[in-house]
Each structure stands twice: as C-alpha cells, then as structure tokens.
Design a protein around this motif. Structure first.
Motif, mmCIF file in Angstrom:
data_model
loop_
_atom_site.group_PDB
_atom_site.id
_atom_site.type_symbol
_atom_site.label_atom_id
_atom_site.label_comp_id
_atom_site.label_asym_id
_atom_site.label_seq_id
_atom_site.Cartn_x
_atom_site.Cartn_y
_atom_site.Cartn_z
ATOM 1 N N ARG A 87 0.782 -1.324 0.057
ATOM 2 C CA ARG A 87 -0.018 -0.151 -0.086
ATOM 3 C C ARG A 87 0.822 1.140 -0.185
ATOM 4 N NH1 ARG A 87 -5.295 0.752 1.447
ATOM 5 N NH2 ARG A 87 -5.378 -1.204 2.386
ATOM 6 N N MET A 88 1.822 1.332 0.825
ATOM 7 C CA MET A 88 2.825 2.502 1.086
ATOM 8 C C MET A 88 3.501 2.576 -0.498
ATOM 9 S SD MET A 88 2.749 4.415 3.614
ATOM 10 C CE MET A 88 3.538 6.214 3.213
ATOM 11 N N GLY A 89 4.110 1.577 -0.846
ATOM 12 C CA GLY A 89 5.069 1.821 -1.907
ATOM 13 C C GLY A 89 4.353 2.063 -3.176
ATOM 14 N N ALA A 90 3.064 1.393 -3.292
ATOM 15 C CA ALA A 90 2.255 1.870 -4.597
ATOM 16 C C ALA A 90 1.877 3.216 -4.486
ATOM 17 C CB ALA A 90 0.977 0.741 -4.520
ATOM 18 N N GLY A 91 1.594 3.939 -3.222
ATOM 19 C CA GLY A 91 1.269 5.272 -3.029
ATOM 20 C C GLY A 91 2.130 6.151 -3.562
ATOM 21 N N ILE A 92 3.721 5.682 -3.040
ATOM 22 C CA ILE A 92 4.861 6.674 -3.524
ATOM 23 C C ILE A 92 5.019 6.685 -5.027
ATOM 24 C CG2 ILE A 92 7.491 6.611 -3.083
ATOM 25 C CD1 ILE A 92 6.924 5.635 -0.428
ATOM 26 N N ALA A 93 4.848 5.269 -5.772
ATOM 27 C CA ALA A 93 4.958 5.224 -7.352
ATOM 28 C C ALA A 93 4.070 6.221 -7.804
ATOM 29 C CB ALA A 93 4.603 3.946 -7.420
ATOM 30 N N HIS A 94 2.810 6.105 -7.146
ATOM 31 C CA HIS A 94 1.721 7.022 -7.797
ATOM 32 C C HIS A 94 2.089 8.562 -7.723
ATOM 33 C CE1 HIS A 94 -2.054 9.496 -6.955
ATOM 34 N NE2 HIS A 94 -2.504 8.720 -7.794
ATOM 35 N N ALA A 95 2.613 8.973 -6.732
ATOM 36 C CA ALA A 95 2.953 10.440 -6.381
ATOM 37 C C ALA A 95 4.112 10.834 -7.501
ATOM 38 C CB ALA A 95 3.612 10.586 -4.691
ATOM 39 N N PHE A 96 5.125 9.859 -7.572
ATOM 40 C CA PHE A 96 6.216 10.151 -8.463
ATOM 41 C C PHE A 96 5.490 10.232 -10.125
ATOM 42 C CE2 PHE A 96 8.905 9.272 -5.193
ATOM 43 C CZ PHE A 96 9.761 10.338 -5.083
ATOM 44 N N LEU A 97 4.707 9.225 -10.445
ATOM 45 C CA LEU A 97 3.974 9.155 -11.858
ATOM 46 C C LEU A 97 3.256 10.158 -11.894
ATOM 47 C CD1 LEU A 97 2.759 5.503 -11.837
ATOM 48 C CD2 LEU A 97 4.375 6.225 -13.400
ATOM 49 N N MET A 98 2.526 10.856 -11.250
ATOM 50 C CA MET A 98 1.609 11.969 -11.130
ATOM 51 C C MET A 98 2.560 13.294 -11.277
ATOM 52 S SD MET A 98 -1.577 11.456 -10.724
ATOM 53 C CE MET A 98 -2.344 12.975 -10.035
ATOM 54 N N ALA A 99 3.868 13.185 -11.023
ATOM 55 C CA ALA A 99 4.609 14.383 -10.954
ATOM 56 C C ALA A 99 5.384 14.188 -12.375
ATOM 57 C CB ALA A 99 5.719 14.346 -10.027
ATOM 58 N N GLY A 100 5.253 13.122 -13.160
ATOM 59 C CA GLY A 100 5.858 13.212 -14.309
ATOM 60 C C GLY A 100 7.147 12.237 -14.722
ATOM 61 N N CYS A 101 7.300 11.533 -13.507
ATOM 62 C CA CYS A 101 8.321 10.753 -13.544
ATOM 63 C C CYS A 101 8.146 9.278 -14.320
ATOM 64 C CB CYS A 101 8.970 10.513 -12.210
ATOM 65 S SG CYS A 101 9.574 11.921 -11.101
ATOM 66 N N GLU A 102 9.053 8.560 -14.690
ATOM 67 C CA GLU A 102 9.088 7.095 -15.223
ATOM 68 C C GLU A 102 9.612 6.432 -13.657
ATOM 69 O OE1 GLU A 102 10.609 5.887 -18.804
ATOM 70 O OE2 GLU A 102 10.985 8.045 -19.557
ATOM 71 N N VAL A 103 8.463 5.466 -13.764
ATOM 72 C CA VAL A 103 8.741 4.807 -12.047
ATOM 73 C C VAL A 103 8.917 3.373 -12.456
ATOM 74 C CG1 VAL A 103 7.561 4.383 -9.906
ATOM 75 C CG2 VAL A 103 7.331 6.687 -11.141
ATOM 76 N N LEU A 104 9.723 2.737 -11.756
ATOM 77 C CA LEU A 104 10.034 1.352 -11.471
ATOM 78 C C LEU A 104 9.843 0.675 -10.259
ATOM 79 C CD1 LEU A 104 11.305 -1.438 -12.656
ATOM 80 C CD2 LEU A 104 13.652 -0.486 -11.771
ATOM 81 N N VAL A 105 8.909 -0.179 -9.889
ATOM 82 C CA VAL A 105 8.454 -0.584 -8.790
ATOM 83 C C VAL A 105 9.197 -2.158 -8.922
ATOM 84 C CG1 VAL A 105 6.846 -1.481 -6.946
ATOM 85 C CG2 VAL A 105 6.518 0.548 -8.519
ATOM 86 N N VAL A 106 9.915 -2.566 -7.827
ATOM 87 C CA VAL A 106 10.706 -3.909 -7.700
ATOM 88 C C VAL A 106 9.906 -4.711 -6.462
ATOM 89 C CG1 VAL A 106 12.678 -5.259 -7.373
ATOM 90 C CG2 VAL A 106 12.683 -3.254 -8.918
ATOM 91 N N GLU A 107 9.411 -6.131 -6.861
ATOM 92 C CA GLU A 107 8.869 -6.685 -5.747
ATOM 93 C C GLU A 107 9.645 -7.928 -5.756
ATOM 94 O OE1 GLU A 107 7.173 -7.049 -3.493
ATOM 95 O OE2 GLU A 107 5.597 -5.891 -2.903
#
Length: 296
Positions: free
Chosen positions: A29-49
């Motif tokens: 939940r936390m990591g997905a929210g952080i990824a969402h914030a950076f996507l909304m700001a225009g970044c390319e985002v990589l999430v590793v699980e």
C-alpha cells in the motif's frame, strides 16, 4: 526562514527537478502510493517486488490509485501514466534510476539487506532513500557504501491524500542532498518537514504517543473508540482520530514502532495489552477488516 546547517531550505530560485527515473522497492500500500506520487509528477517509475505475484499486486494497486485520481479529476487519461510505470523482480533494473525509495516492512534486518541490495546497482551520484517511519537513519546509513547519498523520505498513508513528507537527516547525509530532497518534495506538490535523526523522528513519535494513550483509554473503559476519535476530530481538528489512523496504518505496524520507541526512549511508549491482544488475534486494522473499528 534562515537555513541552518542541519536543515537547509530550498529557495524559490532553486527547486531541483525530480529525476527522470525513480525506483520504488516494495509495492505494498505504501510503496504503491509513493509510485503513484512520482507518476503524477511526470517521472518514469520502476517498482521492484520479491516475486511475480507480488509484482502483479503492486501494479494493480498503482493502477487503482491512478483510477481514483482520474475519478476525482486530478489526472487525465490513465494510459499516459501507466505507460511510464514498470514493475520488476530484479534489483539490477534500478541501475538507471536517479532516486530509489525503499518501502519494505519495518524490520531492521530486512531494511539493511534491501538497502544494500539496491545500492550496489546504483550509480555513484544516485540517491537512496528510506521510507522508514521510526528506525535509525544514521544506523542504516552506517551499513551502506555511500552513506552521504542516503536520506529519509517518510511519506504518509494514504500517500495521494497526504501533503506531508518528513525529510530525515542521517548524520552522514550530505547537506546538499537535504536541500535537493526538499525541492523534490515541493515538486511532488507536498510539504517537507526536516527532522534530524531521532527515534520515531517527529511525526511517528507524536502520533504513536497519542495513539497509545487513546488505546489505554479504551482499555480502561474511559470511552469508546469512536467517541475518543470524535473528541480529537472535533476538539483538536485532527482529520481522523488516533484509533482510526492506527487502523489505517496497521496495528502490527504501530506495535512494532511502539516496541522500538519503548526500547530507545523508555516505558512511556510501552504498548498497552489491548494492542498486543488485537495483533495476536489478527485484528490488524483496515487491511484485515477489523482493528479498533469494523472495516467490513
């Protein structure tokens, strides 16, 4: 405000742009929210699980957060955001990232091994950040090869709705990085609070202290959980009460933080029995369906 050596403030003439590539380790939940914030700001985002199933779950959580933003009129076509999202199970994919935020559970050994695993794939100037809400940033930095490039970025749950990020300074953190991190927070549309490394920082220490006293009041029969929360919402203008917030954060998370604070700051942070009992029964809050409130 006059900048201090420990907490320099970015001027309006210098607001660092966000890195083009941002990584997030952990897609809960936390990591997905952080990824969402950076996507909304225009970044390319990589999430590793950790594995394929967890990576699929992370993608679903980010997609869900983006869909809610679209529903609220905060974002346009979600396809544009999703085109900038990648999920993976390979730490080596972090190599292109200028910033990686670690968002794994609050377990010391897991934090250290995760941070070390990420750092060995980062370039020499890349920033490694931890979303830890209570663990010693200075202690974590001591386990790294480039501690000057390490800083705390403590996001708050739920990330899309929260406007606060704690910027936590380890003793080894470069002063220039503190200024840069404050600029990144501003670029995300959030407000930075700069805190020197201390057990629980500022927010967790205060939040847990209030929550533990609220739990003791329930335990002693002073008032119901709902009435205690209402007193704080109506009387002190808290957006949610301390017990509902505990349910949102997770009772197991609050218990872990309280135990750490009790160990480092004293018995005033000792977890009440009602918290231990609820965690033992699996009543972890919203994520389990029941905590101090029924979420079903």
């Amino acid at each position: 405000m006059t900048p201090t050596p420990d907490a320099p403030s970015p001027s309006s003439a210098f607001l660092p742009t966000l890195p083009q590539f941002v990584g997030v380790l952990g897609g809960g939940r936390m990591g997905a929210g952080i990824a969402h914030a950076f996507l909304m700001a225009g970044c390319e985002v990589l999430v590793v699980e950790r594995d394929g199933d967890a990576a699929a779950g992370a993608r679903a959580r980010v997609e869900g957060a983006l869909a809610k933003s679209v529903e609220r009129g905060l974002a346009g076509n979600p396809d544009g955001f999703l085109a900038r999202l990648e999920v993976s199970t390979d730490y080596a994919d972090f190599a292109r990232c200028g910033l990686v935020v670690e968002a794994v559970p609050e377990i010391w050994e897991l934090k250290v091994s995760s941070l070390q695993g990420v750092e060995k794939h980062l370039g020499p100037t890349a920033t490694l950040a931890s979303n830890t809400s209570s663990l010693s940033m200075t202690g974590l930095a001591a386990e790294l090869e480039r501690p000057e490039n390490f800083i705390g970025l403590h996001f708050f749950n739920p990330v899309p709705a929260s406007t606060l990020i704690e910027v936590v300074i380890a003793k080894q953190t470069s002063p220039a990085l503190v200024t840069t991190a404050q600029g990144w927070v501003a670029a995300l549309g959030k407000t930075a609070v700069v805190v020197n490394d201390a057990p629980g920082f500022a927010s967790s220490r205060l939040g847990v202290a209030i929550a533990l006293e609220a739990m003791r009041m329930v335990e002693e029969g002073v008032a119901s959980a709902g009435d205690i929360d209402a007193a704080m919402v109506l009387g002190y203008k808290h957006p949610t009460g301390p017990l509902r917030t505990t349910d949102i954060v997770g009772l197991d998370v609050r218990l872990g933080i309280a135990e750490y604070l009790a160990e480092t700051l004293g018995e005033r942070f000792a977890p009440p029995q009602i918290l231990r009992d609820k965690v033992a029964r699996g009543e972890l809050g919203r994520k389990s369906g029941r905590g101090f409130f029924d979420w079903n």
